[in-house]
Design an enzyme around this catalytic site. Structure first.
Site, mmCIF file in Angstrom:
data_model
loop_
_atom_site.group_PDB
_atom_site.id
_atom_site.type_symbol
_atom_site.label_atom_id
_atom_site.label_comp_id
_atom_site.label_asym_id
_atom_site.label_seq_id
_atom_site.Cartn_x
_atom_site.Cartn_y
_atom_site.Cartn_z
ATOM 1 C CG HIS A 119 4.154 2.862 -3.550
ATOM 2 N ND1 HIS A 119 3.834 3.973 -2.791
ATOM 3 C CD2 HIS A 119 4.681 1.955 -2.677
ATOM 4 C CE1 HIS A 119 4.168 3.748 -1.524
ATOM 5 N NE2 HIS A 119 4.682 2.532 -1.431
ATOM 6 C CG ASP A 156 2.269 0.481 3.385
ATOM 7 O OD1 ASP A 156 2.219 -0.748 3.192
ATOM 8 O OD2 ASP A 156 3.321 1.149 3.238
ATOM 9 C CG HIS A 158 6.453 2.996 2.494
ATOM 10 N ND1 HIS A 158 6.399 1.650 2.787
ATOM 11 C CD2 HIS A 158 7.716 3.401 2.741
ATOM 12 C CE1 HIS A 158 7.601 1.249 3.188
ATOM 13 N NE2 HIS A 158 8.417 2.288 3.173
ATOM 14 C CG ASP A 232 4.983 -1.018 5.558
ATOM 15 O OD1 ASP A 232 3.922 -0.614 6.057
ATOM 16 O OD2 ASP A 232 5.262 -0.900 4.343
HETATM 17 ZN ZN LIG Z 1 4.819 0.189 2.640
#
Ligand SMILES: [Zn+2]
Length: 301
Positions: A119, A156, A158, A232
């Site tokens: 990110h 991941d 996200h 996650d």
């Molecule tokens: Zn994540």
């Protein structure tokens, strides 16, 4: 050939009480040693200023340094405390991803027991990510002509928004992100995005993954693979909304390593996220992943 595993106690992030399980790096390293899966870790050096600036804006690095030294205001988008020790840990983890990448070029595969901060953008960090280690290491590999192309397989939960933007426009890089659609962050365009529905289970996930990897190989010839093996996507994750179990996650890891081997591409595995209710579950998922990496065959030459 041995599979190099890069790690330093300096990876620890001093974020007491934060949702990010800051003890996970040491816990994963400890478990690997205890189970005699790894006898010795390779110690990284911090990423250099020049390496960081191949990806990040100089103003951003100066701002990070000023925040770390208490001379500038913290940016709430980080969603995590930033001080000198935290910045040093990020520089060291980025150095670890670079080192693991260099070692994988020769050994065929390697891991960094950290990294995967997808990110982070050129001019800002968000979502617990200050520096985009994957893109920094990608620049080293490409700038030094160590590999012709790089595929980022980001699993991941996200989306890899920072990575997607940083890689855009460079035909030598392919970014695949398989993530929960209805979750942070606001989506950017990866080379291939697969947004999964909430509560997607093992079977559905694995079939989407196998389609996505097939599609990636159709569109791109990966000369190298970074694998962001975020923990996650696990059913009990506090920041994720998918429903994978331990076996499904292990099968996911095995699938990626098998695919990289089929492509004849060296692979580097990175831990990325993981926020399960029980911190031990995060450790277990990462350790299982490393176990699969060690078991994976070396790519045929
Ligand atoms: Zn994540």
């Amino acid at each position: 050939m041995n599979t190099p595993v890069v790690y330093s106690d300096g990876y620890a992030l001093a974020w007491p009480g934060h949702v990010f399980p800051v003890g996970k790096y040491r816990a994963v390293a400890g478990a690997l040693k205890e189970r005699a899966l790894v006898t010795e870790f390779v110690e990284p050096s911090p990423a250099t200023r020049e390496q960081v600036l191949s990806v990040h804006r100089p103003e951003y690095l100066s701002k990070l340094e000023a925040i770390a030294d208490g001379r500038a205001r913290w940016d709430p988008r980080f969603e995590c405390p930033v001080d000198r020790a935290v910045l040093d840990a990020f520089l060291l983890q980025a150095g670890g991803t670079i080192l693991a990448a260099r070692l994988a070029v020769t050994a065929g595969r390697a891991a960094n027991l950290g990294g995967g901060f997808h990110h982070a953008f050129a001019d800002h960090g968000e979502g617990f990510c200050l520096l985009n280690d994957v893109m920094i290491a990608t620049r080293v590999l490409l700038d030094e002509d160590l590999v012709p192309t790089v595929a980022v397989v980001d699993l991941d939960v996200h989306q890899g928004n920072g990575t997607a933007v940083l890689a855009a426009g460079d035909e030598r890089i392919f970014t695949l992100s398989l993530h929960q659609e209805n979750n942070y962050p606001p989506k950017e365009d990866s080379s291939l995005d697969v947004g999964l529905r909430d509560f997607c289970d093992d079977g559905e996930y694995l079939s989407a993954l196998s389609w996505a990897l097939g599609e990636t190989a159709k569109r791109f010839r990966p000369g190298f693979v970074f694998y962001l093996a975020g923990a996650d996507a696990y059913a009990e994750d506090r920041l994720g909304g998918l429903a994978l179990g331990f076996d499904g996650l292990r099968e996911r890891d095995r699938t990626v390593f098998g695919w990289a081997a089929e492509q004849g591409a060296p692979v580097v595995a990175l831990l990325a996220g993981g926020y399960a209710e029980q911190e031990a579950d995060v450790t277990r998922i990462h350790v299982n992943m490393i176990e699969e990496l060690l078991a994976a065959g070396r790519p045929s030459e």
